[in-house]
Design an enzyme around this catalytic site. Structure first.
Site, mmCIF file in Angstrom:
data_model
loop_
_atom_site.group_PDB
_atom_site.id
_atom_site.type_symbol
_atom_site.label_atom_id
_atom_site.label_comp_id
_atom_site.label_asym_id
_atom_site.label_seq_id
_atom_site.Cartn_x
_atom_site.Cartn_y
_atom_site.Cartn_z
ATOM 1 C CD GLU A 139 47.384 50.970 17.128
ATOM 2 O OE1 GLU A 139 48.573 50.796 16.769
ATOM 3 O OE2 GLU A 139 46.714 50.101 17.693
ATOM 4 C CD GLU A 143 43.353 46.844 20.794
ATOM 5 O OE1 GLU A 143 44.214 46.233 20.150
ATOM 6 O OE2 GLU A 143 43.594 47.514 21.816
#
Length: 547
Positions: free
Chosen positions: A435, A440
């Site tokens: 990933e 974020e």
């Protein structure tokens, strides 16, 4: 006069009897433990394990001084001790039996036990070969977490993971984030640990009352000095966790690491020159394991930038645009994007509390922007609705530069993300697929964004990541990028490097990935949701991929 003398004599006898009865009652409640019997079961497999079974008349608890700088306590007289000094060694063990009123007696025995366990690498990394200071990694997600003790390590703090700087500004920041943990070594045998907590300790709620704090009000910072340095012994782990280093730190004199959970043994899940990840079984609940992350970066420096870089003038290897979505239409292009709906398993594996829909209120294209909106509303049994889209099976690529211009959703509990997942996800699962988190953002930390990589051995709360300071993330557009090559993965914010990671053929970052964009609520990283939250949107101006 004779009768008076007789009466006085009777009174004296009565007083004497009463006094003796009172004395007898006192002795009865304070009987000295006697007849101490100590039996040992000494291993012969090099593990250094000795099982002590102690009994005594009138004893209610037992304390052990094992002669190697460590101590232990047992209520029933049974104690399993691992001696870690290499070779065959003889230890003088003192067993103290305590009775009512604190009256005690003791017995000393000798045990000879052999241990062949050694982990010089862990000792070297913890001490730097001499002395090294460690700090709570407040800037990392999951710097404090909890999960089942039967978990597999890195991905196990599923019940709770603290968001970056979650305790900052709270009372605990003064007795948790500011702790200084020092590991020192002089010679082969002398391995010590000291915790400077400025005279106050962050206690788990279950132990607050035992140390004079107010019960029923959660974790508390309580005046409690950790005292003098403790001896440290290394022992082999018995948890069977594959992702563990296989080594346990055992502290003498009930030593602990920053957050008090009634434990003195910490399994080292991972350690390198600058980071340390440990787990410990809660002292009063063997079903729970607590997880802690430490760093060599002091708290003040973490606050300044979370360990992120500031390298400017980055020169990309990829300049040819081969994919873009400028969101100029009036609807999402479903030839490129898929809607993901639902809440997944356990909130998409993170305890998130939103339900993703394909409705326009949550995902729409308007005025040249893609708008993903999280809304506080009951939706299919969940308290929030939101949107999540991906390019799986429609646009997938290996290597290149991804550039996304976005204005982020805000508010306590929001968790907008721009990321990529391995295209073989449905075959090998996560984290095997790999990933890449381009960006974020946590609404509870409005002046910071982070980028991360997840893969086997470094996933969940143990991901490879760095944060960087940012202003106006929710009111202005910023450009978030990742440059992904066979040798390096580099993350940038507004053209400045956040951090770089060395890629190689053994990592899962050498195959097709697809893009994902979403706004989550709560969960492991989003954290506590502001009760006043109603709705918030992430707006994306464009997505561009260069090769």
């Amino acid at each position: 006069m004779k009768y008076l003398k007789l009466i006085l004599s009777f009174l004296a006898v009565a007083l004497l009897v009463t006094s003796c009865q009172e004395d007898d009652l006192g002795l009865e409640t304070m009987m000295v433990p006697s007849n101490i019997q100590v039996n040992t079961d000494i291993s012969d497999d090099g593990s250094g394990i000795v099982i002590f079974n102690v009994s005594a008349d009138n004893a209610i608890t037992y304390q052990f001084n094992f002669g190697d700088g460590t101590t232990g306590t047992s209520l029933d007289g049974t104690y399993t001790k691992r001696f870690n000094r290499n070779g065959l060694n003889t230890y003088q063990v003192i067993v103290v039996a305590y009775g009512k009123g604190g009256i005690s007696s003791s017995k000393t025995i000798e045990v000879s036990v052999e241990s062949d366990f050694s982990d010089p690498t862990t000792k070297q990394l913890l001490t730097g070969g001499d002395t090294k200071m460690w700090y709570v990694a407040a800037f990392q997600p999951g710097h404090l977490g909890v999960g089942p003790s039967s978990g597999d390590g890195f991905n196990s703090p599923i019940y709770y993971q603290a968001a970056p700087f979650e305790k900052d500004g709270a009372e605990a920041s003064d007795c948790f984030y500011t702790d200084v943990l020092t590991f020192s070594t002089t010679g082969e045998e002398n391995f010590t640990y000291n915790q400077n907590n400025n005279g106050a300790t962050f206690f788990n709620a279950d132990f607050v009352g035992q140390f004079g704090g107010p019960t029923g009000s959660g974790d508390q910072c309580i005046a409690f000095d950790t005292g003098a340095p403790k001896n440290v012994t290394l022992a082999p782990a018995t948890s069977g966790i594959e992702s563990s280093t296989g080594t346990v730190l055992e502290f003498s004199e009930d030593g602990f690491m920053s957050y008090y959970i009634g434990a003195s043994s910490y399994e080292v899940l991972d350690v390198d020159d600058n980071s340390l990840y440990v787990r410990a079984i809660m002292g009063n609940n063997p079903d729970l394991a607590w997880y802690l992350k430490f760093t060599t970066t002091p708290y003040e420096q973490q606050q300044a930038g979370g360990g992120g870089g500031g390298e400017a003038d980055f020169e990309s290897q990829y300049t040819d645009l081969f994919f873009s979505d400028e969101f100029e239409g009036d609807a999402l292009d479903t030839s490129v994007w898929n809607y993901e709906t639902g809440n997944g398993t356990n909130g998409w594996g993170n305890g998130e509390v939103q339900y993703y829909t394909n409705e326009e209120k949550n995902v729409k294209v308007e005025n040249g922007n893609l708008i993903i909106t999280a809304i506080k509303e009951e939706t299919n049994g969940f308290g929030y609705s939101s949107g999540r889209i991906n390019t799986m099976d429609k646009f997938e690529f290996t290597f290149g530069r991804v550039e996304i211009k976005a204005k982020l959703a805000g508010g306590g509990g929001t968790w907008p993300a721009l990321w990529a997942l391995g295209a073989n996800f449905d075959v090998v699962g996560w984290p095997t697929t790999g990933e890449i988190d381009i960006m974020e953002f946590v609404g509870n930390e409005p002046n910071r964004v982070q980028s991360a990589l997840h893969f086997p051995g470094n996933s969940g709360g143990n991901a490879i990541f760095e944060g960087v300071s940012i202003e106006n993330a929710t009111s202005e557009f910023h450009v978030f990028e990742v440059e992904w090559t066979p040798e390096t993965i580099t993350f940038l914010v507004d053209g400045e490097v956040n951090f770089s990671f060395d890629n190689d053929e053994d990592k899962p970052f050498n195959k097709d990935f697809f893009l994902i964009m979403n706004v989550a609520m709560g969960g492991a990283l989003g954290g506590a949701i502001d009760p006043a939250f109603t709705q918030s949107s992430m707006e994306i101006d464009y997505v561009r991929v260069y090769n």
